[in-house]
Write a protein that holds these residues in place. Structure first.
Motif, PDB file in Angstrom:
ATOM      1  N   HIS A  76      -8.508  -0.865  -1.119  1.00  0.00           N
ATOM      2  CA  HIS A  76      -7.511  -1.930  -1.213  1.00  0.00           C
ATOM      3  C   HIS A  76      -8.285  -3.208  -1.542  1.00  0.00           C
ATOM      4  CE1 HIS A  76      -4.625   0.159   1.785  1.00  0.00           C
ATOM      5  NE2 HIS A  76      -5.753   0.837   1.894  1.00  0.00           N
ATOM      6  N   ASP A 135      -2.296  -7.797  -5.354  1.00  0.00           N
ATOM      7  CA  ASP A 135      -2.776  -6.615  -4.648  1.00  0.00           C
ATOM      8  C   ASP A 135      -3.204  -5.538  -5.639  1.00  0.00           C
ATOM      9  OD1 ASP A 135      -3.406  -5.193  -2.402  1.00  0.00           O
ATOM     10  OD2 ASP A 135      -1.347  -4.744  -1.819  1.00  0.00           O
ATOM     11  N   HIS A 194      -4.764  -1.170  -5.544  1.00  0.00           N
ATOM     12  CA  HIS A 194      -5.332  -0.026  -4.843  1.00  0.00           C
ATOM     13  C   HIS A 194      -6.046   0.846  -5.844  1.00  0.00           C
ATOM     14  CE1 HIS A 194      -2.115  -1.553  -2.258  1.00  0.00           C
ATOM     15  NE2 HIS A 194      -3.007  -1.308  -1.321  1.00  0.00           N
ATOM     16  N   CYS A 208       0.810  -1.233   0.000  1.00  0.00           N
ATOM     17  CA  CYS A 208       0.000   0.000   0.000  1.00  0.00           C
ATOM     18  C   CYS A 208       0.839   1.278   0.000  1.00  0.00           C
ATOM     19  CB  CYS A 208      -0.958   0.031   1.186  1.00  0.00           C
ATOM     20  SG  CYS A 208      -1.536  -1.548   1.784  1.00  0.00           S
ATOM     21  N   TYR A 214      -5.681   0.055   9.798  1.00  0.00           N
ATOM     22  CA  TYR A 214      -6.093   1.362   9.289  1.00  0.00           C
ATOM     23  C   TYR A 214      -7.544   1.401   8.849  1.00  0.00           C
ATOM     24  CZ  TYR A 214      -4.839  -1.370   5.215  1.00  0.00           C
ATOM     25  OH  TYR A 214      -4.736  -2.391   4.317  1.00  0.00           O
TER      26      TYR A 214
HETATM   27 ZN   LIG Z   1      -3.276  -2.104   0.495  1.00  0.00          ZN
END
Ligand SMILES: [Zn+2]
Length: 412
Positions: free
Chosen positions: A283, A153, A155, A104, A234
């Motif tokens: 995410h 992954d 974003h 991230c 988070y």
């Molecule tokens: Zn992330």
């Protein structure tokens, strides 16, 4: 077989070794598996599938390094909230660098590397990248608990108004991938913070993100359970849960809506009004880590992967030496079409023994004297079906068609 023996036979560590997919060596270290050629084929095919699905869904791929300065993770909050799972920093001159615990922060830096207009949003950055987790050696095993993780992954940087649709599209991407891979989500979980200092403190941020995720789940019509203490530090997340053959549950895929990191990295975009606005970060991971995904695929299919994923898709078995040449020609034609094909000749044993040895290969083509004379192959499917003698051209078209379509059906 009783339940216990069944469970043992399905264990991905045993199967992984028996099938020649991956292994470990104490000298490489616990939790650091290596991939053998057949395992590498499965992994590579899975990675290409995901990249292709992401490209079609409007994602753009990037690469970023597996190391970063400690300062980067201090800004992201990992250093404060996730340090116990990170490797200790390495001193390099005046700097300290760490193995990254997540992708991230790198993607946030790529986002802010230039000024962004609302016209560019949603900006979907994807990467299949390495990250590291300092797992204790006591919990390591096979591919499910590893110290080096390769994460599928992405974003999505978007406006607040776009966040629900983006998260929902990510859930759809996950559902499609599960169908193609022949895996099942046992339930969806809305993961919320628990007690303790693991989570960033900002009740308003948690309330807004949780509200949006509830909206996503309601719009998608997905039933879910809430679980406290399972959120990321988070923000809250939707976890897609899978179960192994022993009914042990784990998380494979996740979707998160995050207000925290965009603020920490001071991200913005220029809106239609000419003013600066803060984007939201979604995410998401479609198949989680390739390690966990392959471990699960090995277990749920007991080594009999969907044809498009199988290390060997077609095996050609000449009954006797006299059919060696037409059998070799069929293998060459299959390879030229991009199929993964192999020959299992009479030197490798009786026909019965050879057929048993290739029982996990989805398509088996036997060529005897009768078939060789007529340009045919007697087709057997892994699931026991016998489509019978087909012209070799027809066989190749059928197999190439099923493989290109992905999915789990072996035959039309
Ligand atoms: Zn992330």
């Amino acid at each position: 077989m009783n339940g216990k023996a069944d469970e043992k036979a399905m264990d991905h560590r045993r199967l992984g070794r028996a099938l020649g997919l991956f292994d470990t060596d104490p000298l490489m270290g616990a939790g650091l598996p290596y991939w053998l050629p057949d395992g590498a084929v499965v992994r590579h095919t899975l990675e290409e599938y995901i990249r292709d699905a992401e490209r079609r869904a409007g994602y753009r791929h990037v690469y970023s390094p597996a190391l970063g300065k400690r300062e980067l993770y201090e800004i992201s909050g990992h250093w404060d909230h996730y340090r116990d799972d990170m490797y200790p920093p390495m001193r390099l001159g005046a700097e300290e660098v760490v193995l990254r615990p997540s992708l991230c922060p790198h993607h946030a830096l790529i986002y802010r590397s230039r000024s962004r207009s609302y016209r560019e949003l949603p900006l979907r950055l994807a990467e299949l990248g390495a990250m590291h987790r300092a797992e204790l050696s006591g919990v390591l095993g096979g591919l499910t608990r590893v110290r080096a993780i390769h994460l599928n992954d992405a974003h999505v940087f978007c406006t607040l108004d776009q966040a629900v649709a983006e998260a929902r599209a990510a859930l759809e991407l996950i559902a499609r991938a599960y169908a193609d891979l022949g895996i099942e989500a046992v339930r969806h979980r809305l993961s919320l913070p628990g007690a303790g200092g693991k989570y960033v403190a900002d009740p308003e941020l948690w309330r807004r993100a949780t509200g949006l995720l509830r909206e996503v789940l309601a719009e998608a019509g997905v039933a879910y359970e809430e679980a406290e203490g399972e959120a990321a530090f988070y923000g809250p997340k939707i976890d897609v849960q899978i179960a192994d053959p022993a009914s042990r549950e784990s998380t494979l895929s996740t979707v998160q809506i995050d207000f925290h990191q965009p603020a920490r990295f001071d991200l913005h975009y220029v809106g239609a009004d000419g003013a600066k606005h803060r984007p939201v970060m979604v995410h998401r991971s479609v198949i989680g880590s390739v390690e966990r995904a392959v471990a699960h695929l090995v277990e749920v299919h007991a080594g009999a992967f969907p044809a498009w994923l199988a290390p060997v898709q077609l095996v050609v078995l000449p009954v006797a030496e006299e059919q060696a040449e037409p059998a070799a020609a069929l293998v060459r034609e299959a390879l030229a079409l991009g199929l993964r094909a192999e020959l299992a000749g009479p030197g490798e044993g009786t026909l019965g023994a050879r057929i048993r040895a290739v029982r996990l290969v989805p398509y088996q083509a036997v060529i005897g004297a009768r078939e060789a004379g007529a340009g045919l192959a007697a087709v057997r499917l892994r699931d026991g079906r016998r489509p019978g003698a087909l012209p070799v051209g027809d066989l190749l078209r059928r197999v190439a068609g099923r493989v290109a379509a992905r999915g789990t059906a072996l035959w039309d």
